[in-house]
Scaffold this motif. Structure first.
Motif, short mmCIF file in Angstrom:
data_model
loop_
_atom_site.label_atom_id
_atom_site.label_comp_id
_atom_site.label_asym_id
_atom_site.label_seq_id
_atom_site.Cartn_x
_atom_site.Cartn_y
_atom_site.Cartn_z
N GLY A 188 3.63 6.05 -17.98
CA GLY A 188 2.34 5.97 -17.32
C GLY A 188 1.29 5.41 -18.26
N ARG A 189 0.37 4.64 -17.73
CA ARG A 189 -0.64 4.00 -18.58
C ARG A 189 -1.64 5.00 -19.15
N GLU A 190 -1.58 6.23 -18.67
CA GLU A 190 -2.55 7.23 -19.12
C GLU A 190 -2.15 7.91 -20.42
N MET A 191 -1.02 7.53 -21.01
CA MET A 191 -0.55 8.20 -22.23
C MET A 191 -1.19 7.61 -23.48
N SER A 192 -1.46 8.47 -24.44
CA SER A 192 -1.97 8.02 -25.75
C SER A 192 -0.81 7.74 -26.69
N LEU A 193 -1.10 7.10 -27.82
CA LEU A 193 -0.06 6.84 -28.81
C LEU A 193 0.56 8.13 -29.32
N THR A 194 -0.25 9.15 -29.51
CA THR A 194 0.24 10.44 -29.99
C THR A 194 1.21 11.06 -28.99
N MET A 219 -7.25 0.47 -10.84
CA MET A 219 -8.26 1.52 -10.92
C MET A 219 -7.70 2.87 -10.44
N ALA A 220 -6.53 2.87 -9.80
CA ALA A 220 -5.93 4.11 -9.32
C ALA A 220 -5.01 4.71 -10.38
N TYR A 221 -4.72 5.98 -10.23
CA TYR A 221 -3.89 6.70 -11.19
C TYR A 221 -2.47 6.13 -11.18
N SER A 222 -2.02 5.64 -12.33
CA SER A 222 -0.70 5.06 -12.49
C SER A 222 -0.39 3.99 -11.44
N GLY A 223 -1.41 3.30 -10.99
CA GLY A 223 -1.21 2.17 -10.10
C GLY A 223 -0.88 2.52 -8.66
N ARG A 224 -1.02 3.77 -8.29
CA ARG A 224 -0.64 4.17 -6.92
C ARG A 224 -1.86 4.06 -6.00
N CYS A 225 -2.18 2.84 -5.64
CA CYS A 225 -3.38 2.55 -4.85
C CYS A 225 -2.98 2.14 -3.44
N MET A 226 -3.76 2.57 -2.44
CA MET A 226 -3.48 2.25 -1.05
C MET A 226 -4.55 1.35 -0.44
N ILE A 227 -5.55 0.94 -1.22
CA ILE A 227 -6.66 0.17 -0.65
C ILE A 227 -6.16 -1.15 -0.09
N SER A 228 -5.37 -1.88 -0.87
CA SER A 228 -4.87 -3.18 -0.43
C SER A 228 -4.01 -3.05 0.83
N LEU A 231 -6.51 -2.27 3.80
CA LEU A 231 -7.45 -3.30 4.19
C LEU A 231 -6.79 -4.65 4.48
N ALA A 232 -5.70 -4.95 3.80
CA ALA A 232 -5.11 -6.28 3.92
C ALA A 232 -3.66 -6.26 4.38
N GLY A 233 -3.07 -5.07 4.56
CA GLY A 233 -1.68 -5.01 4.96
C GLY A 233 -0.73 -5.45 3.87
N ARG A 234 -1.19 -5.47 2.62
CA ARG A 234 -0.37 -5.88 1.49
C ARG A 234 -0.25 -4.71 0.52
N SER A 235 0.93 -4.16 0.41
CA SER A 235 1.13 -2.95 -0.37
C SER A 235 1.18 -3.23 -1.86
N ALA A 236 0.29 -2.60 -2.60
CA ALA A 236 0.32 -2.70 -4.06
C ALA A 236 1.58 -2.06 -4.61
N ASN A 237 2.11 -1.07 -3.91
CA ASN A 237 3.30 -0.38 -4.36
C ASN A 237 4.56 -1.20 -4.14
N ARG A 238 4.43 -2.34 -3.48
CA ARG A 238 5.56 -3.25 -3.30
C ARG A 238 5.28 -4.60 -3.94
#
Length: 453
Positions: A188-194, A219-228, A231-238
């Motif tokens: 996940g992108r939220e992890m630090s180096l430590t 802008m969503a947590y770990s890329g799990r966004c439903m806005i696209s 609004l556009a019928g294009r799944s960010a999760n795909r």
């Protein structure tokens, strides 16, 4: 021909391979190359008029084995006749794989396909996994636990990489994925180096770690966004994100429908939903030291020029770190390279703890260079043939983007059309031109003009 799909074109595991027409007066032997690993059955349409002359059907599998069915073993075909969409009668020969056959000649006729639900309602995911393995896929990226288990059962030799959307943020979760048979985890992108270093120390060495090092950050947590998708019928999760977070938005009060008020920080609007871009070129060595062995660049929906620019910079940095030739001079040059591709202001993400809260920016994409062409051929006399993508004028300084060099440039001169006529500029996209080039440019190298520093 394989099973005619009709309205069932969404079934991924039943695929039309080919269609052939033969002289029905001839003696026939039909042959077809067939991947063996993921087909349970193979259907061939045979016109009734050809039955008397069809002596055998032989299937050659991709693993080098073959299987042959002789006409003497076929059942009576009186009730096997059907009609295709064009009104042509035919019957079907169902060739089961040898491992599932009851004898050497296991071809059978299947005259009744009026109710074929049982044929289609199989485990499509397992079939898909076997198909990917047969096609030579190196690995699959998966986020769902059930899907991981199903793929491991269906294709145990196909590597499974755990997607960043699985939100793997600690060593206990990583261990579970390792126990399921995953060979790599995209952190996940939220992890630090430590935190990454701790995860690495407490998980099996055989479990590879992958982390993002460059590109757009959702802008969503770990890329799990439903806005696209909404609004556009294009799944960010795909993989089809329309980047809706970077659109322009207005405010509407519920009792004043149709009255839209702009949301803005300046005359360009606002970037309240949009994150900065990630850039880790300065501390790539620290990410490697934390235990990451695969460096992920977000190139989704990006141009070939963007991908070439960014991958080239990180490849050169990794090579320099490996050979001990990394220094500040090279790092400065690579930063300049990364600024040559379109990007939003850069950030170090979460690698050093909580995400740094940057001051509001202008919301615009930045790009120091314009992509102008692709080298197609090295000509004699120090000239190149190139495909034009943007205008190049006589006297422009043109830079070369190449995996074999860094920082090379030349002055464009003696520009000529493909027919050899002199031109003041290369200005027609997709057309070929030639020009003088005093640098060792090779076919496939990209050309660009710097517009800012």
């Amino acid at each position: 021909d394989t099973q005619d799909m009709g309205e069932k074109k969404d079934i991924p595991y039943a695929t039309r391979l080919s269609a052939k027409t033969y002289n029905t007066a001839a003696e026939l032997t039909l042959t077809q190359n067939l991947p063996k690993d993921y087909f349970d059955a193979y259907y061939i349409k045979v016109h009734p008029d050809a039955v008397d002359n069809l002596k055998s059907i032989e299937v050659f599998y991709s693993d080098g084995t073959s299987w042959k069915s002789n006409a003497s073993s076929w059942a009576d075909t009186d009730n096997a006749v059907e009609t295709d969409a064009n009104g042509t009668p035919f019957f079907r020969v169902n060739l089961l794989k040898p491992a599932q056959s009851t004898g050497a000649d296991a071809a059978t006729f299947e005259p009744d396909f009026s109710d074929d639900k049982a044929f289609y309602h199989r485990d499509a995911l397992s079939d898909y996994a076997r198909a990917l393995k047969a096609l030579g896929a190196d690995a699959v990226i998966v986020s769902d636990l059930g899907a991981i288990a199903a793929i491991r059962r269906a294709a145990p030799d196909l590597d499974v990489h755990v997607s960043t959307q699985a939100n793997c943020l600690n060593y206990a979760a990583a261990q579970v994925y390792a126990d399921l048979g995953a060979t790599r985890v995209v952190l996940g992108r939220e992890m630090s180096l430590t935190e990454i270093a701790e995860l690495r120390a407490k998980t099996p060495a055989s479990l590879e770690l992958e982390a993002f090092v460059h590109g757009a950050m959702c802008m969503a947590y770990s890329g799990r966004c439903m806005i696209s998708a909404y609004l556009a019928g294009r799944s960010a999760n795909r993989g089809a994100c329309a980047q809706s977070c970077r659109w322009t938005y207005h405010l509407m009060e519920e009792k004043r429908p149709g009255q839209f008020f702009p949301v803005e920080e300046d005359d360009r609007g606002t970037t309240i939903l949009s994150s900065l871009d990630l850039c880790c070129i300065d501390f790539l060595d620290r990410i490697a030291a934390a235990g990451v062995t695969s460096f992920k660049i977000e190139g989704r929906m990006k141009s070939p020029y963007y991908v070439a620019t960014v991958v080239n910079a990180y490849r050169k940095r990794l090579d320099a770190l490996k050979t001990g030739h990394a220094d500040e001079a090279q790092l400065a040059l690579l930063r300049r390279e990364l600024n040559a591709a379109s990007h939003r202001p850069y950030s170090s993400g979460f690698y050093f703890g909580e995400l740094k809260h940057h001051a509001p920016d202008e919301g615009a994409y930045l790009q120091d260079c314009t992509f102008v062409g692709v080298v197609r051929e090295r000509l004699s006399g120090g000239r190149i043939l190139f495909e034009c993508r943007n205008r190049i004028r006589e006297g422009d300084r043109v830079e070369i983007l190449s995996p074999d060099s860094l920082g090379l440039s030349f002055v464009a001169g003696n520009i000529r059309s493909e027919s050899g006529l002199p031109e003041p500029a290369a200005a027609r996209p997709s057309e070929s031109y030639s020009m003088d080039c005093g640098c060792p440019a090779a076919p496939g190298d990209l050309l660009r003009i710097r517009t800012a520093e």
